[in-house]
Design a protein around this motif. Structure first.
Motif, mmCIF file in Angstrom:
data_model
loop_
_atom_site.group_PDB
_atom_site.id
_atom_site.type_symbol
_atom_site.label_atom_id
_atom_site.label_comp_id
_atom_site.label_asym_id
_atom_site.label_seq_id
_atom_site.Cartn_x
_atom_site.Cartn_y
_atom_site.Cartn_z
ATOM 1 N N ARG A 62 14.288 -117.748 -18.212
ATOM 2 C CA ARG A 62 15.671 -117.375 -17.886
ATOM 3 C C ARG A 62 15.769 -115.874 -17.656
ATOM 4 O O ARG A 62 14.958 -115.099 -18.153
ATOM 5 C CB ARG A 62 16.606 -117.802 -19.027
ATOM 6 N N PRO A 63 16.789 -115.413 -16.924
ATOM 7 C CA PRO A 63 16.963 -113.976 -16.715
ATOM 8 C C PRO A 63 17.140 -113.237 -18.045
ATOM 9 O O PRO A 63 17.850 -113.715 -18.937
ATOM 10 C CB PRO A 63 18.245 -113.890 -15.872
ATOM 11 N N LEU A 64 16.489 -112.093 -18.167
ATOM 12 C CA LEU A 64 16.576 -111.295 -19.385
ATOM 13 C C LEU A 64 16.588 -109.821 -19.021
ATOM 14 O O LEU A 64 15.844 -109.375 -18.147
ATOM 15 C CB LEU A 64 15.398 -111.594 -20.320
ATOM 16 N N ALA A 65 17.434 -109.054 -19.696
ATOM 17 C CA ALA A 65 17.452 -107.595 -19.556
ATOM 18 C C ALA A 65 17.353 -106.987 -20.947
ATOM 19 O O ALA A 65 17.884 -107.541 -21.919
ATOM 20 C CB ALA A 65 18.736 -107.121 -18.861
ATOM 21 N N ALA A 66 16.661 -105.846 -21.039
ATOM 22 C CA ALA A 66 16.437 -105.204 -22.327
ATOM 23 C C ALA A 66 17.032 -103.802 -22.343
ATOM 24 O O ALA A 66 16.919 -103.062 -21.368
ATOM 25 C CB ALA A 66 14.946 -105.143 -22.634
ATOM 26 N N ILE A 67 17.659 -103.456 -23.454
ATOM 27 C CA ILE A 67 18.215 -102.126 -23.669
ATOM 28 C C ILE A 67 17.346 -101.388 -24.675
ATOM 29 O O ILE A 67 17.071 -101.894 -25.766
ATOM 30 C CB ILE A 67 19.656 -102.207 -24.222
ATOM 31 N N GLY A 68 16.898 -100.176 -24.291
ATOM 32 C CA GLY A 68 16.162 -99.339 -25.222
ATOM 33 C C GLY A 68 14.722 -99.735 -25.450
ATOM 34 O O GLY A 68 14.097 -99.270 -26.404
ATOM 35 N N LEU A 69 14.173 -100.585 -24.583
ATOM 36 C CA LEU A 69 12.782 -101.014 -24.712
ATOM 37 C C LEU A 69 11.987 -100.614 -23.482
ATOM 38 O O LEU A 69 12.525 -100.549 -22.381
ATOM 39 C CB LEU A 69 12.692 -102.525 -24.896
ATOM 40 N N GLU A 70 10.724 -100.349 -23.690
ATOM 41 C CA GLU A 70 9.810 -100.044 -22.579
ATOM 42 C C GLU A 70 8.924 -101.263 -22.368
ATOM 43 O O GLU A 70 7.971 -101.490 -23.120
ATOM 44 C CB GLU A 70 8.982 -98.802 -22.907
ATOM 45 N N LEU A 71 9.251 -102.051 -21.349
ATOM 46 C CA LEU A 71 8.572 -103.313 -21.108
ATOM 47 C C LEU A 71 8.282 -103.470 -19.622
ATOM 48 O O LEU A 71 9.020 -102.976 -18.782
ATOM 49 C CB LEU A 71 9.439 -104.497 -21.563
ATOM 50 N N GLY B 159 7.826 -106.211 -16.455
ATOM 51 C CA GLY B 159 8.163 -107.569 -16.064
ATOM 52 C C GLY B 159 9.595 -107.990 -16.271
ATOM 53 O O GLY B 159 9.979 -109.088 -15.858
ATOM 54 N N VAL B 160 10.427 -107.159 -16.912
ATOM 55 C CA VAL B 160 11.848 -107.486 -17.080
ATOM 56 C C VAL B 160 12.673 -106.247 -16.764
ATOM 57 O O VAL B 160 12.173 -105.118 -16.793
ATOM 58 C CB VAL B 160 12.175 -107.975 -18.514
ATOM 59 N N ASP B 161 13.958 -106.447 -16.494
ATOM 60 C CA ASP B 161 14.862 -105.323 -16.262
ATOM 61 C C ASP B 161 15.075 -104.565 -17.580
ATOM 62 O O ASP B 161 15.361 -105.174 -18.613
ATOM 63 C CB ASP B 161 16.217 -105.822 -15.762
ATOM 64 N N THR B 162 14.932 -103.233 -17.534
ATOM 65 C CA THR B 162 15.135 -102.421 -18.736
ATOM 66 C C THR B 162 16.017 -101.223 -18.418
ATOM 67 O O THR B 162 15.958 -100.648 -17.330
ATOM 68 C CB THR B 162 13.802 -101.909 -19.315
ATOM 69 N N ILE B 163 16.843 -100.851 -19.387
ATOM 70 C CA ILE B 163 17.665 -99.656 -19.278
ATOM 71 C C ILE B 163 17.661 -98.963 -20.632
ATOM 72 O O ILE B 163 17.756 -99.623 -21.673
ATOM 73 C CB ILE B 163 19.102 -99.991 -18.824
ATOM 74 N N CYS B 164 17.521 -97.651 -20.632
ATOM 75 C CA CYS B 164 17.498 -96.909 -21.890
ATOM 76 C C CYS B 164 18.098 -95.533 -21.684
ATOM 77 O O CYS B 164 18.201 -95.043 -20.560
ATOM 78 C CB CYS B 164 16.082 -96.801 -22.451
ATOM 79 N N ALA B 165 18.499 -94.914 -22.781
ATOM 80 C CA ALA B 165 18.996 -93.548 -22.738
ATOM 81 C C ALA B 165 17.815 -92.589 -22.667
ATOM 82 O O ALA B 165 16.704 -92.914 -23.088
ATOM 83 C CB ALA B 165 19.839 -93.259 -23.975
ATOM 84 N N ASP B 166 18.054 -91.398 -22.134
ATOM 85 C CA ASP B 166 17.013 -90.374 -22.091
ATOM 86 C C ASP B 166 16.929 -89.723 -23.464
ATOM 87 O O ASP B 166 17.442 -88.629 -23.707
ATOM 88 C CB ASP B 166 17.328 -89.327 -21.016
ATOM 89 N N GLU B 167 16.268 -90.421 -24.384
ATOM 90 C CA GLU B 167 16.207 -89.993 -25.781
ATOM 91 C C GLU B 167 15.460 -88.664 -25.936
ATOM 92 O O GLU B 167 15.848 -87.817 -26.749
ATOM 93 C CB GLU B 167 15.538 -91.075 -26.631
ATOM 94 N N PHE B 168 14.393 -88.486 -25.180
ATOM 95 C CA PHE B 168 13.612 -87.239 -25.244
ATOM 96 C C PHE B 168 14.500 -86.048 -24.902
ATOM 97 O O PHE B 168 14.571 -85.065 -25.643
ATOM 98 C CB PHE B 168 12.433 -87.328 -24.278
ATOM 99 N N ALA B 169 15.203 -86.147 -23.770
ATOM 100 C CA ALA B 169 16.037 -85.030 -23.317
ATOM 101 C C ALA B 169 17.182 -84.773 -24.286
ATOM 102 O O ALA B 169 17.574 -83.611 -24.502
ATOM 103 C CB ALA B 169 16.583 -85.321 -21.919
ATOM 104 N N GLY B 170 17.732 -85.822 -24.881
ATOM 105 C CA GLY B 170 18.841 -85.642 -25.804
ATOM 106 C C GLY B 170 18.452 -84.825 -27.027
ATOM 107 O O GLY B 170 19.154 -83.869 -27.403
ATOM 108 N N ILE B 171 17.337 -85.173 -27.652
ATOM 109 C CA ILE B 171 16.901 -84.431 -28.838
ATOM 110 C C ILE B 171 16.371 -83.057 -28.447
ATOM 111 O O ILE B 171 16.532 -82.077 -29.194
ATOM 112 C CB ILE B 171 15.838 -85.230 -29.608
ATOM 113 N N ALA B 172 15.768 -82.951 -27.271
ATOM 114 C CA ALA B 172 15.322 -81.633 -26.802
ATOM 115 C C ALA B 172 16.513 -80.692 -26.650
ATOM 116 O O ALA B 172 16.456 -79.520 -27.053
ATOM 117 C CB ALA B 172 14.579 -81.782 -25.477
#
Length: 335
Positions: A139-148, A150-163
């Motif tokens: 089934r369709p799956l999307a992931a938030i905050g994961l580095e994967l 084969g699936v759609d992923t979206i995450c915040a720029d965590e490195f830049a934020g803490i930098a």
């Protein structure tokens, strides 16, 4: 007692299967038969069971959502936002919380979404490619905050934020800065390693030391922030500034500092992550993550793939900008 599909079939003189096809507008039902079925349904005030109709059509009109829990503002907000987007598209949401590795293993073993959802969103729960594939079962799956892959992923720029947070403290003259991150480390979870890397890389670029005792791990909660702050303040030379991995942690850390008699931000500057609404009211400097965009985009991707499986031939991977919101919890180092 409400009329059943069998009652309609009996009155119309057809099979229950024919009633189902006629009321759902499917082909292979003669116009006269379809009209007779509808007339019988009207006379009996028959209302089809939406769940049964969905199953018959091969859809449940439900999306699955996996979140670590709803104790953190960001995860509770993601649940709200995903429900809003799903509801607008005619879908319900079935949430499952995964707070520990044991629960994660149990979820994978039980398959709570099997035959119950049409698609899934996984939000900041450390699954790998094999595990999300096992959950999705095609089934369709999307992931938030994961580095994967084969699936759609979206995450915040965590490195830049803490930098950016670290650069802000350096500009205020701080050189003894601590970072308190998540105790949960996982190869596929973006935030823990990316934030730590942003902190260390920024200090190294500025030629500032980052001893191991200034890198602390704790729970992403007010209690976790309080415990980490207590450890840091027990040191002979406490830091002059601290960055913590959530606003909840920051609130706990600030309370401990106040109870120890410190003046904030004169004696100690504090920065959190998420910029939840409470940060504004307590004057907390925080790294803003665009939680609405993260949640809404992931949900819409799943809905798009349900509507058209060929909508995006290749998996989508998006990194969303973070911003540092400066408030009164940070100030120039006391000399």
């Amino acid at each position: 007692m409400p009329a059943t599909i069998d009652d309609v079939a009996s009155l119309a003189g057809v099979s229950a299967a024919t009633v189902s096809r006629a009321l759902r507008g499917l082909p292979n039902v003669a116009a006269a038969t379809r009209e007779k079925v509808r007339r019988a349904a009207d006379l009996l005030d028959y209302v089809a069971d939406p769940a049964a109709s969905a199953l018959a059509a091969g859809r449940t009109s439900t999306l699955g959502l996996v979140v670590p829990g709803v104790g953190r503002w960001s995860h509770a907000r993601m649940l709200e936002l995903i429900q809003d987007v799903a509801l607008e598209a005619g879908y319900d949401v079935l949430p499952v919380t995964v707070s520990t590795p044991g629960v994660r293993d149990s979820v994978l073993a039980r398959h709570p979404f099997r035959r119950r959802v049409d698609g899934l969103v996984v939000a900041e729960v450390p699954f790998d490619e094999f595990q999300v594939s096992r959950l999705a079962e095609g089934r369709p799956l999307a992931a938030i905050g994961l580095e994967l892959d084969g699936v759609d992923t979206i995450c915040a720029d965590e490195f830049a934020g803490i930098a950016a947070a670290t650069e802000h403290l350096l500009a205020l003259g701080h050189r003894d800065i601590a970072y308190v991150g998540s105790a949960s480390q996982h190869d596929h979870l973006v935030a823990p390693s990316a934030r730590r890397a942003g902190f260390v890389a920024t200090l190294e670029s500025a030629g500032v030391a980052h001893p191991d005792h200034r890198l602390v791990e704790s729970q992403l909660s007010a209690t976790g922030g309080a415990a980490a702050m207590s450890l840091l303040l027990d040191e002979p030379e406490p830091p002059t500034a601290i960055i913590v991995a959530s606003d909840e942690m920051a609130l706990g850390a600030m309370e401990v500092a106040r109870l120890r008699g410190l003046s904030l931000p004169l004696d100690l500057s504090v920065i959190g992550v998420d910029d939840q609404p409470v940060a504004q009211f307590v004057g907390l400097t925080s790294v803003r993550r665009d939680v609405p965009r993260l949640a809404q985009t992931a949900c819409r991707w799943v809905l798009e793939r349900l509507a058209d499986p060929a909508v995006a031939p290749e998996p989508r991977h998006v990194v969303v900008r973070t911003d540092l919101v400066k408030r009164g919890s940070t100030a120039a180092v006391r000399t």
